[in-house]
Write an enzyme that holds these catalytic residues in place. Structure first.
Site, PDB file in Angstrom:
ATOM      1  N   HIS A   1       0.856  -1.198   0.000  1.00 31.64           N
ATOM      2  CA  HIS A   1       0.000   0.000   0.000  1.00 31.64           C
ATOM      3  C   HIS A   1       0.885   1.238   0.000  1.00 31.64           C
ATOM      4  O   HIS A   1       1.971   1.235   0.561  1.00 31.64           O
ATOM      5  CB  HIS A   1      -0.899   0.012   1.255  1.00 31.64           C
ATOM      6  CG  HIS A   1      -2.091   0.895   1.103  1.00 31.64           C
ATOM      7  ND1 HIS A   1      -2.050   2.225   1.381  1.00 31.64           N
ATOM      8  CD2 HIS A   1      -3.350   0.639   0.678  1.00 31.64           C
ATOM      9  CE1 HIS A   1      -3.225   2.770   1.156  1.00 31.64           C
ATOM     10  NE2 HIS A   1      -4.041   1.820   0.715  1.00 31.64           N
TER      11      HIS A   1
ATOM     12  N   ASP B   1      -7.947  -5.317  -0.695  1.00 26.26           N
ATOM     13  CA  ASP B   1      -8.313  -6.123  -1.873  1.00 26.26           C
ATOM     14  C   ASP B   1      -7.926  -7.589  -1.761  1.00 26.26           C
ATOM     15  O   ASP B   1      -8.254  -8.377  -2.660  1.00 26.26           O
ATOM     16  CB  ASP B   1      -7.629  -5.527  -3.117  1.00 26.26           C
ATOM     17  CG  ASP B   1      -8.161  -4.138  -3.418  1.00 26.26           C
ATOM     18  OD1 ASP B   1      -7.360  -3.210  -3.609  1.00 26.26           O
ATOM     19  OD2 ASP B   1      -9.404  -3.971  -3.411  1.00 26.26           O
TER      20      ASP B   1
HETATM   21  C1  SDX Z   1      -5.985   0.284  -3.133  1.00 23.16           C
HETATM   22  O1  SDX Z   1      -4.336   4.721  -1.873  1.00 23.16           O
HETATM   23  C2  SDX Z   1      -5.312   4.068  -1.384  1.00 23.16           C
HETATM   24  O2  SDX Z   1      -5.808   4.372  -0.306  1.00 23.16           O
HETATM   25  C3  SDX Z   1      -5.850   2.961  -2.247  1.00 23.16           C
HETATM   26  C4  SDX Z   1      -6.878   2.056  -1.605  1.00 23.16           C
HETATM   27  C5  SDX Z   1      -8.179   2.768  -1.389  1.00 23.16           C
HETATM   28  O3  SDX Z   1      -8.967   2.327  -0.520  1.00 23.16           O
HETATM   29  O4  SDX Z   1      -8.484   3.703  -2.175  1.00 23.16           O
HETATM   30  O5  SDX Z   1      -6.400   1.580  -0.348  1.00 23.16           O
HETATM   31  C6  SDX Z   1      -7.198   0.858  -2.486  1.00 23.16           C
HETATM   32  O6  SDX Z   1      -5.652   0.665  -4.230  1.00 23.16           O
HETATM   33  C7  SDX Z   1      -5.162  -0.721  -2.369  1.00 23.16           C
HETATM   34  C8  SDX Z   1      -3.885  -1.199  -3.162  1.00 23.16           C
HETATM   35  C9  SDX Z   1      -4.360  -2.232  -4.174  1.00 23.16           C
HETATM   36  N1  SDX Z   1      -3.284  -2.599  -5.087  1.00 23.16           N
HETATM   37  C10 SDX Z   1      -2.689  -3.804  -5.010  1.00 23.16           C
HETATM   38  O7  SDX Z   1      -2.929  -4.638  -4.152  1.00 23.16           O
HETATM   39  C11 SDX Z   1      -1.704  -4.082  -6.153  1.00 23.16           C
HETATM   40  C12 SDX Z   1      -0.440  -4.741  -5.578  1.00 23.16           C
HETATM   41  N2  SDX Z   1       0.214  -3.746  -4.774  1.00 23.16           N
HETATM   42  C13 SDX Z   1       1.339  -3.022  -5.410  1.00 23.16           C
HETATM   43  O8  SDX Z   1       1.114  -2.754  -6.770  1.00 23.16           O
HETATM   44  C14 SDX Z   1       1.795  -1.874  -4.544  1.00 23.16           C
HETATM   45  O9  SDX Z   1       1.840  -2.308  -3.247  1.00 23.16           O
HETATM   46  C15 SDX Z   1       1.096  -0.541  -4.586  1.00 23.16           C
HETATM   47  C16 SDX Z   1       0.860  -0.052  -5.980  1.00 23.16           C
HETATM   48  C17 SDX Z   1      -0.226  -0.630  -3.881  1.00 23.16           C
HETATM   49  C18 SDX Z   1       2.007   0.419  -3.880  1.00 23.16           C
HETATM   50  O10 SDX Z   1       3.214   0.373  -4.621  1.00 23.16           O
HETATM   51  P1  SDX Z   1       4.455   1.210  -4.147  1.00 23.16           P
HETATM   52  O11 SDX Z   1       4.114   2.632  -4.111  1.00 23.16           O
HETATM   53  O12 SDX Z   1       5.640   0.805  -4.956  1.00 23.16           O
HETATM   54  O13 SDX Z   1       4.619   0.676  -2.668  1.00 23.16           O
HETATM   55  P2  SDX Z   1       5.877   0.850  -1.805  1.00 23.16           P
HETATM   56  O14 SDX Z   1       6.594   2.107  -2.156  1.00 23.16           O
HETATM   57  O15 SDX Z   1       5.451   0.667  -0.387  1.00 23.16           O
HETATM   58  O16 SDX Z   1       6.797  -0.408  -2.218  1.00 23.16           O
HETATM   59  C19 SDX Z   1       7.934  -0.695  -1.412  1.00 23.16           C
HETATM   60  C20 SDX Z   1       8.672  -1.781  -2.157  1.00 23.16           C
HETATM   61  C21 SDX Z   1       8.938  -1.456  -3.620  1.00 23.16           C
HETATM   62  O17 SDX Z   1      10.172  -2.107  -3.957  1.00 23.16           O
HETATM   63  P3  SDX Z   1      11.528  -1.170  -3.991  1.00 23.16           P
HETATM   64  O18 SDX Z   1      11.246  -0.062  -4.985  1.00 23.16           O
HETATM   65  O19 SDX Z   1      11.730  -0.671  -2.592  1.00 23.16           O
HETATM   66  O20 SDX Z   1      12.606  -2.141  -4.470  1.00 23.16           O
HETATM   67  O21 SDX Z   1       7.895  -2.993  -2.144  1.00 23.16           O
HETATM   68  C22 SDX Z   1       7.645  -3.404  -3.490  1.00 23.16           C
HETATM   69  C23 SDX Z   1       7.838  -2.171  -4.355  1.00 23.16           C
HETATM   70  O22 SDX Z   1       8.246  -2.560  -5.657  1.00 23.16           O
HETATM   71  N3  SDX Z   1       6.248  -3.849  -3.521  1.00 23.16           N
HETATM   72  C24 SDX Z   1       5.875  -5.080  -3.795  1.00 23.16           C
HETATM   73  C25 SDX Z   1       4.471  -5.081  -3.687  1.00 23.16           C
HETATM   74  N4  SDX Z   1       4.071  -3.851  -3.354  1.00 23.16           N
HETATM   75  C26 SDX Z   1       5.166  -3.095  -3.255  1.00 23.16           C
HETATM   76  N5  SDX Z   1       6.571  -6.189  -4.143  1.00 23.16           N
HETATM   77  C27 SDX Z   1       5.822  -7.311  -4.355  1.00 23.16           C
HETATM   78  N6  SDX Z   1       4.468  -7.376  -4.263  1.00 23.16           N
HETATM   79  C28 SDX Z   1       3.768  -6.276  -3.945  1.00 23.16           C
HETATM   80  N7  SDX Z   1       2.429  -6.344  -3.856  1.00 23.16           N
END
Ligand code: SDX
Length: 392
Positions: free
Chosen positions: A270, A327
């Site tokens: 998130h 989700d």
């Molecule tokens: C919603 O904003 C909101 O409030 C949204 C929401 C709402 O109610 O409106 O809560 C609803 O959209 C929830 C999120 C749903 N999406 C997913 O579940 C899709 C899978 N999640 C990822 O795509 C991701 O976690 C995001 C898009 C949600 C956030 O991505 P970020 O901004 O990259 O997250 P981060 O900065 O905390 O990531 C830290 C690290 C990163 O790696 P590095 O760049 O440090 O090497 O963790 C990695 C990310 O690449 N990472 C993941 C991951 N999520 C983040 N690696 C593997 N699997 C994942 N799911």
């Protein structure tokens, strides 16, 4: 001194707006709607009551809730002309594509009666959107399965009405099971609002230009569709089904940790929560309750629970602070109720509409609000002179 205070999460300088609707503490896993914890609202309130709270700032009295519910109920029908709009879509169109089109088309029906500077007309537009979303969503489902549209009834609750419009057919009335109605209502509460997420920010930005609220909500629906946002519920269940059995989880955990692999664990991570999403806690409990009460034994739920345990104990996920989000488990429940995965984000949009319109109202009613205009860090070429094509 009025009990109103401003939490400062420490990023005031980057905040896009001020809002009193929803507070999130991502480090602590806290989510409050007008000060009330999401767990208490999910367990003790109803989606209609939470909608009133988000729109008006206080929990309603019994009479206020009855009046609000009756107003919403009496706006659930859509203009009959709107039904022909569906027939322009292919039968296999994704329901979210239909939602973008049909909700945007509402502007054509109400544009001339929505002076956004008139609080009374803003309220009517808000009620129309909250009321019509279940009807439009159910119609999108009916169209995709080739069944006739079912009209809303005024003697049913908001959520029971939606389930009946979705699953009833002329040959057989659908009597919503109270277990399912309660679970669906809880899911709507958990999706109602969530501070300045991508789709809410989209609605605010569109609304800041003075655009018609129906068009603004259509913009929010389009943004929500993305798999990184609301589309994650559909992607999460598809992922869990693809994993299929517990023994295949390590393969997907490895892929999620592999920087060269674009695969992400859907329903995990998130932008704000670096702790457990409090909505996921309620969602997992609701999934367990619903599957038990419906006597559904879905192996996907076992895969989800095992995947969560493995990920939560994996050093990569611990270091990146990745936890299940709203989700991750919702699809297990929606699938048990009978929805196809293509409808999952439609249900998210249905519920989030109250948050979008509440945030839109909060912004529009602020006399100091101006049109949104994000700036950029320019990374292109420095100024240079034009070169005629003969000289290039
Ligand atoms: C919603 O904003 C909101 O409030 C949204 C929401 C709402 O109610 O409106 O809560 C609803 O959209 C929830 C999120 C749903 N999406 C997913 O579940 C899709 C899978 N999640 C990822 O795509 C991701 O976690 C995001 C898009 C949600 C956030 O991505 P970020 O901004 O990259 O997250 P981060 O900065 O905390 O990531 C830290 C690290 C990163 O790696 P590095 O760049 O440090 O090497 O963790 C990695 C990310 O690449 N990472 C993941 C991951 N999520 C983040 N690696 C593997 N699997 C994942 N799911």
């Amino acid at each position: 001194n009025t009990g109103m205070f401003t939490y400062d999460p420490g990023f005031t300088s980057t905040a896009s707006c001020e809002s009193g609707l929803t507070y999130i503490d991502g480090d602590e896993g806290v989510l409050l709607h007008r000060g009330y914890p999401i767990g208490q609202l999910a367990e003790q309130s109803s989606f209609m009551e939470v909608s009133y709270l988000l729109l008006n700032g206080e929990l309603p009295s019994k009479q206020e809730l009855a009046d609000f519910t009756r107003t919403i109920t009496r706006h659930t029908m859509v203009h009959e002309q709107l039904t022909t709009f569906y027939r322009g879509f292919r039968r296999d169109a994704h329901p979210m594509a239909i939602m973008c089109g049909v909700v945007g088309a509402l502007s054509a029906f109400y544009h001339d009666s929505t002076d956004i500077n008139d609080p009374a007309q803003r309220t009517i537009a808000s009620h129309r959107l909250i009321a019509k979303m279940p009807t439009i969503a159910a119609m999108a489902y009916k169209y995709s399965v080739g069944q006739p549209f079912v009209y809303p009834r005024n003697d049913l609750s908001y959520t029971a009405n939606f389930l009946r419009m979705t699953f009833s057919v002329p040959a057989e009335e659908y009597e919503p099971d109270p277990v399912i109605v309660d679970a669906m209502d809880k899911i709507f509460i958990l999706h109602a609002d969530h501070e300045q997420n991508a789709s809410t920010s989209t609605v605010r930005l569109a609304g800041s230009s003075g655009a018609n609220p129906f068009a603004c909500i259509a913009a929010g629906i389009a943004c929500l569709w993305g798999p990184a946002h609301g589309g994650a519920n559909e992607a999460a269940l598809n992922m869990l089904r693809e994993i299929g059995t517990v023994d295949r989880i390590p393969e997907y955990i490895a892929r999620a940790k592999n920087k060269d692999d674009p695969f992400r664990l859907m329903g995990f991570g998130h932008r704000v929560y670096k702790n457990y999403d409090p909505r996921a806690t309620v969602m997992q409990k609701t999934a367990k309750d619903v599957l038990e009460k419906l006597g559904v034994n879905d192996p996907v739920f076992d895969v989800a629970k095992e995947l969560e345990q493995i990920a939560l104990n994996d050093p990569y996920f611990i270091e990146k602070k990745l936890y299940p989000n709203v989700d991750f488990y919702s699809g297990v429940i929606l699938s048990a109720i009978g929805f196809p995965t293509e409808m999952f984000t439609v249900l998210f949009a249905l519920a989030r509409t109250v948050g979008w319109v509440a945030q839109w109202n909060e912004m529009i009613s602020d006399p100091a609000q101006k049109i949104g205009r994000p700036r950029q860090l320019y990374t292109g070429p420095v100024q240079r002179d034009y070169v005629p094509v003969a000289d290039r």
